[in-house]
Motif scaffolding. Structure first.
Motif, PDB file in Angstrom:
ATOM      1  N   MET A 100       0.851  -1.201   0.000  1.00  0.00           N
ATOM      2  CA  MET A 100       0.000   0.000   0.000  1.00  0.00           C
ATOM      3  C   MET A 100       0.883   1.246   0.000  1.00  0.00           C
ATOM      4  SD  MET A 100      -2.833   1.252   2.806  1.00  0.00           S
ATOM      5  CE  MET A 100      -1.600   1.607   4.046  1.00  0.00           C
ATOM      6  N   GLN A 101       0.608   2.144  -0.916  1.00  0.00           N
ATOM      7  CA  GLN A 101       1.377   3.381  -1.008  1.00  0.00           C
ATOM      8  C   GLN A 101       0.637   4.503  -0.281  1.00  0.00           C
ATOM      9  OE1 GLN A 101       2.453   4.464  -4.960  1.00  0.00           O
ATOM     10  NE2 GLN A 101       3.620   6.257  -4.348  1.00  0.00           N
ATOM     11  N   LEU A 102       1.383   5.214   0.589  1.00  0.00           N
ATOM     12  CA  LEU A 102       0.775   6.316   1.331  1.00  0.00           C
ATOM     13  C   LEU A 102       0.551   7.509   0.411  1.00  0.00           C
ATOM     14  CD1 LEU A 102       2.888   6.185   4.612  1.00  0.00           C
ATOM     15  CD2 LEU A 102       0.616   5.261   4.234  1.00  0.00           C
ATOM     16  N   ALA A 103      -0.606   8.165   0.559  1.00  0.00           N
ATOM     17  CA  ALA A 103      -0.937   9.306  -0.291  1.00  0.00           C
ATOM     18  C   ALA A 103      -1.101  10.595   0.513  1.00  0.00           C
ATOM     19  CB  ALA A 103      -2.214   9.016  -1.072  1.00  0.00           C
ATOM     20  N   ASP A 104      -1.612  10.493   1.735  1.00  0.00           N
ATOM     21  CA  ASP A 104      -1.846  11.697   2.545  1.00  0.00           C
ATOM     22  C   ASP A 104      -0.542  12.220   3.127  1.00  0.00           C
ATOM     23  OD1 ASP A 104      -4.533  11.493   2.042  1.00  0.00           O
ATOM     24  OD2 ASP A 104      -4.960  10.350   3.868  1.00  0.00           O
ATOM     25  N   LYS A 105      -0.366  13.537   3.084  1.00  0.00           N
ATOM     26  CA  LYS A 105       0.890  14.142   3.524  1.00  0.00           C
ATOM     27  C   LYS A 105       1.168  13.876   4.997  1.00  0.00           C
ATOM     28  CE  LYS A 105       3.598  18.379   3.395  1.00  0.00           C
ATOM     29  NZ  LYS A 105       3.665  19.813   3.040  1.00  0.00           N
ATOM     30  N   ASP A 106       0.127  13.900   5.836  1.00  0.00           N
ATOM     31  CA  ASP A 106       0.346  13.668   7.263  1.00  0.00           C
ATOM     32  C   ASP A 106       0.842  12.243   7.522  1.00  0.00           C
ATOM     33  OD1 ASP A 106      -2.109  12.624   6.490  1.00  0.00           O
ATOM     34  OD2 ASP A 106      -3.071  12.989   8.425  1.00  0.00           O
ATOM     35  N   LEU A 107       0.295  11.284   6.792  1.00  0.00           N
ATOM     36  CA  LEU A 107       0.731   9.893   6.959  1.00  0.00           C
ATOM     37  C   LEU A 107       2.151   9.691   6.430  1.00  0.00           C
ATOM     38  CD1 LEU A 107      -2.535   7.997   5.898  1.00  0.00           C
ATOM     39  CD2 LEU A 107      -1.725   8.509   8.216  1.00  0.00           C
ATOM     40  N   ILE A 108       2.456  10.346   5.318  1.00  0.00           N
ATOM     41  CA  ILE A 108       3.816  10.265   4.766  1.00  0.00           C
ATOM     42  C   ILE A 108       4.810  10.846   5.762  1.00  0.00           C
ATOM     43  CG2 ILE A 108       5.339  11.114   2.933  1.00  0.00           C
ATOM     44  CD1 ILE A 108       2.875  11.116   1.079  1.00  0.00           C
ATOM     45  N   SER A 109       4.441  11.970   6.369  1.00  0.00           N
ATOM     46  CA  SER A 109       5.311  12.637   7.334  1.00  0.00           C
ATOM     47  C   SER A 109       5.555  11.757   8.560  1.00  0.00           C
ATOM     48  CB  SER A 109       4.686  13.977   7.755  1.00  0.00           C
ATOM     49  OG  SER A 109       5.470  14.623   8.718  1.00  0.00           O
ATOM     50  N   ILE A 110       4.490  11.141   9.052  1.00  0.00           N
ATOM     51  CA  ILE A 110       4.620  10.262  10.220  1.00  0.00           C
ATOM     52  C   ILE A 110       5.516   9.075   9.892  1.00  0.00           C
ATOM     53  CG2 ILE A 110       3.366   8.655  11.715  1.00  0.00           C
ATOM     54  CD1 ILE A 110       0.976  10.630  11.547  1.00  0.00           C
ATOM     55  N   GLN A 111       5.287   8.463   8.714  1.00  0.00           N
ATOM     56  CA  GLN A 111       6.089   7.304   8.332  1.00  0.00           C
ATOM     57  C   GLN A 111       7.552   7.679   8.137  1.00  0.00           C
ATOM     58  OE1 GLN A 111       5.101   4.123   8.339  1.00  0.00           O
ATOM     59  NE2 GLN A 111       7.250   3.665   8.004  1.00  0.00           N
ATOM     60  N   GLU A 112       7.797   8.819   7.508  1.00  0.00           N
ATOM     61  CA  GLU A 112       9.182   9.281   7.319  1.00  0.00           C
ATOM     62  C   GLU A 112       9.868   9.495   8.662  1.00  0.00           C
ATOM     63  OE1 GLU A 112      11.649  12.851   5.049  1.00  0.00           O
ATOM     64  OE2 GLU A 112       9.690  13.276   5.932  1.00  0.00           O
ATOM     65  N   THR A 113       9.156  10.103   9.591  1.00  0.00           N
ATOM     66  CA  THR A 113       9.714  10.381  10.913  1.00  0.00           C
ATOM     67  C   THR A 113      10.051   9.082  11.642  1.00  0.00           C
ATOM     68  OG1 THR A 113       8.446  12.437  11.066  1.00  0.00           O
ATOM     69  CG2 THR A 113       9.272  11.494  13.131  1.00  0.00           C
ATOM     70  N   ARG A 114       9.139   8.129  11.598  1.00  0.00           N
ATOM     71  CA  ARG A 114       9.388   6.850  12.260  1.00  0.00           C
ATOM     72  C   ARG A 114      10.617   6.148  11.678  1.00  0.00           C
ATOM     73  NH1 ARG A 114       3.120   4.599  12.487  1.00  0.00           N
ATOM     74  NH2 ARG A 114       2.473   5.840  14.310  1.00  0.00           N
ATOM     75  N   LEU A 115      10.738   6.196  10.356  1.00  0.00           N
ATOM     76  CA  LEU A 115      11.871   5.536   9.704  1.00  0.00           C
ATOM     77  C   LEU A 115      13.185   6.230  10.055  1.00  0.00           C
ATOM     78  CD1 LEU A 115      12.658   3.245   7.795  1.00  0.00           C
ATOM     79  CD2 LEU A 115      12.368   4.850   5.872  1.00  0.00           C
ATOM     80  N   LEU A 116      13.165   7.559  10.065  1.00  0.00           N
ATOM     81  CA  LEU A 116      14.373   8.314  10.441  1.00  0.00           C
ATOM     82  C   LEU A 116      14.815   7.966  11.859  1.00  0.00           C
ATOM     83  CD1 LEU A 116      13.484  11.820   8.954  1.00  0.00           C
ATOM     84  CD2 LEU A 116      15.472  10.449   8.308  1.00  0.00           C
ATOM     85  N   LEU A 117      13.851   7.886  12.774  1.00  0.00           N
ATOM     86  CA  LEU A 117      14.170   7.567  14.168  1.00  0.00           C
ATOM     87  C   LEU A 117      14.685   6.132  14.310  1.00  0.00           C
ATOM     88  CD1 LEU A 117      11.162   9.294  15.971  1.00  0.00           C
ATOM     89  CD2 LEU A 117      13.562   9.930  16.197  1.00  0.00           C
ATOM     90  N   LYS A 118      14.041   5.215  13.605  1.00  0.00           N
ATOM     91  CA  LYS A 118      14.457   3.813  13.664  1.00  0.00           C
ATOM     92  C   LYS A 118      15.889   3.647  13.168  1.00  0.00           C
ATOM     93  CE  LYS A 118      13.167  -0.778  11.915  1.00  0.00           C
ATOM     94  NZ  LYS A 118      12.220  -1.521  11.034  1.00  0.00           N
ATOM     95  N   ASN A 119      16.185   4.270  12.045  1.00  0.00           N
ATOM     96  CA  ASN A 119      17.532   4.172  11.480  1.00  0.00           C
ATOM     97  C   ASN A 119      18.561   4.899  12.343  1.00  0.00           C
ATOM     98  OD1 ASN A 119      16.499   2.705   9.361  1.00  0.00           O
ATOM     99  ND2 ASN A 119      16.369   4.451   7.957  1.00  0.00           N
ATOM    100  N   ALA A 120      18.143   6.033  12.905  1.00  0.00           N
ATOM    101  CA  ALA A 120      19.051   6.801  13.769  1.00  0.00           C
ATOM    102  C   ALA A 120      19.403   6.009  15.020  1.00  0.00           C
ATOM    103  CB  ALA A 120      18.407   8.131  14.149  1.00  0.00           C
ATOM    104  N   LYS A 121      18.418   5.306  15.557  1.00  0.00           N
ATOM    105  CA  LYS A 121      18.671   4.514  16.767  1.00  0.00           C
ATOM    106  C   LYS A 121      19.707   3.426  16.495  1.00  0.00           C
ATOM    107  CE  LYS A 121      16.274   2.058  20.478  1.00  0.00           C
ATOM    108  NZ  LYS A 121      14.954   1.610  20.994  1.00  0.00           N
TER     109      LYS A 121
END
Length: 502
Positions: free
Chosen positions: A1-22
């Protein structure tokens, strides 16, 4: 499933950045002090190579401030901050006490969330990247939406240099899809170890209510008191230097001037001589109409603009070279625009009977807004300076120096920083100028120096000694009472003998 809403994209990007940073931070935490320092130097060098370009980007995108001053801020955030931290021990054993048999080990926090304001965007990124990496932390930046391009580019420049110097790639990250939902995710996510919040009051409050540890900065609203013993010409110059530096966007800059009645005329004359414009009461009312929004928050349209630009907005005619707009005020309050924080070349002017009244007025101003932040005093009277130091609810009392540059450690020996703690009184976890030492924990290794049997013997010995002292004291008291009764009895019998002529 591809995210289309900007808020969902932003949340997913943030989670991925944090996961990788950790994950990346675990690797960074294994590096030596020498390796960490090499990365920090690379960050500093990259910033120094791009001082002017990043400053221009910030000015063009936000419309705030002055390019030449933003270059200075970028220099300060890179070279000056780097020089202040390069000798710090932040890896492994950082201190030891052979006598007390304790040593301390630096332990990184983990992943830092770096909130970046629009007022000082590029310089704050440089500063936060340096102190986070120096302390062994990864950092994920959240740009202010009105400065996102210059912030993202600054992060890119620093990250590229840091990776080339050996930093694990995901130790520096930046959100590119910026939404309130994404920022909320950054603040509340379990992978966020610490929030380093620089921004508006609402953002700082959100950081503190996120459930994660946070270091935030409340609003600045520093009054500057020109006491009668001051070098008035120099004091006025320093206030103008501060309030016009980058058009007043540094939160430690002066927001009001307080003078004693006997020096009122002299200070006003000096303000006019050095390029300030004293508003009439009608002009002041015109200006007040554009200083705040209907909700009594700072009007972003005047932030970082010149005095002449703001005057034209308000329909006031002033000389083109006017440096600061000054309005006489005698009130303080949420709905009193001149008594509030103004991140532009506007100053309130208060006249008080004496330094004691000036002291009370400054406390009133700070308690309404700016408590815990910064205040400035210009004086040669050391006793009055000490009185202000003892009573003002601020974390920095600056003496005979410009507020903006003095507060961040540019013209003082305070720790160079663009995040200024406001202490408990200001709702902050610390009153420090924030350095790498605020972004790590200390693991204390303590050797045993006494056995339980010895503690018991000491307690028993002390208890017996205390009992003996108590008994001795009681015996002494009893003897004293007995002696006193004997003396009283002797006196009574003597009186009776005299009365009976015995």
């Amino acid at each position: 499933m591809q995210l289309a809403d900007k808020d969902l994209i932003s949340i997913q990007e943030t989670r991925l950045l944090l996961k990788n940073a950790k994950k990346a931070q675990v690797e960074l935490a294994q590096m030596s002090q020498c390796q960490i320092d090499r990365i920090c130097k690379a960050i500093k060098d990259a910033a120094m190579a791009n001082l002017e370009r990043l400053a221009k980007m910030a000015n063009e995108e936000t419309g705030f401030g002055v390019i030449k001053d933003k270059i200075i801020k970028n220099y300060f955030a890179s070279q000056v901050v780097y020089e202040s931290i390069k000798e710090m021990k932040t890896v492994g054993i950082v201190s030891s006490d052979e006598v007390k048999k304790i040593f301390e080990v630096a332990v990184p926090m983990g992943v830092v969330a770096g909130l970046i304001p629009s007022t000082n965007p590029t310089s704050t990124v440089i500063y936060k990247a340096l102190i986070a990496i120096k302390a062994g932390n990864a950092i994920v930046f959240s740009p202010h939406p009105t400065a996102q391009n210059c912030i993202i580019e600054t992060v890119r420049v620093l990250k590229e240099a840091a990776v080339a110097a050996g930093m694990p790639e995901d130790c520096i990250g930046c959100v590119t899809e910026i939404t309130l939902e994404g920022t909320a995710e950054l603040l509340k996510n379990k992978d966020t170890s610490l929030i380093l919040a620089t921004g508006g009051e609402a953002m700082v409050k959100a950081a503190y209510s996120s459930g994660n540890p946070a270091i935030g900065v409340g609003p600045g609203n520093g009054p500057a008191f020109i006491e009668k013993s001051a070098d008035i010409s120099l004091a006025v110059k320093q206030i103008i230097d501060s309030k016009t530096f980058d058009n007043g966007v540094i939160c430690a800059s002066e927001q009001s001037i307080i003078v004693e009645k006997e020096t009122e005329a002299k200070v006003i004359k000096e303000l006019i001589k050095q390029g300030c414009y004293m508003l009439s009461q009608d002009e002041k009312k015109q200006l007040e109409k554009i200083m705040m929004t209907p909700k009594m928050t700072m009007n972003p349209k005047i932030v970082g603009k010149t005095a002449a630009y703001i005057a034209e907005m308000a329909g006031i005619r002033v000389p083109g070279e006017t440096k600061i707009l000054v309005g006489v005020e005698n009130r303080v309050g949420h709905d009193v625009a001149f008594s509030r924080e103004k991140l532009c070349p506007i100053l309130a002017f208060y006249i008080e009977d004496d330094w004691q009244k000036a002291c009370e007025r400054s406390i009133e101003i700070l308690n309404k807004e700016g408590v815990g932040h910064t205040m400035i005093i210009h004086s040669q009277n050391q006793e009055i300076i000490k009185e202000f130091a003892l009573k003002k609810p601020v974390s920095r009392l600056l003496v005979n120096t410009p507020g903006a540059l003095g507060g961040v450690g540019g013209t003082t020996n305070l720790i160079p920083a663009f995040t200024l703690g406001c202490g408990a009184v200001g709702g902050s976890i610390t009153s420090d100028n924030i350095s790498p030492l605020n972004l790590l924990n200390l693991r204390r290794v303590a050797y045993g120096v006494v056995e339980l049997d010895e503690i018991r013997k000491n307690v028993e010995r002390e208890s017996k000694g205390q009992l003996a002292r108590t008994v001795s004291r009681d015996v002494a008291l009893d003897q004293a009472v007995e002696d006193k009764l004997d003396r009283m009895t002797d006196v009574i019998f003597e009186k009776l003998r005299n009365q009976l002529n015995i």
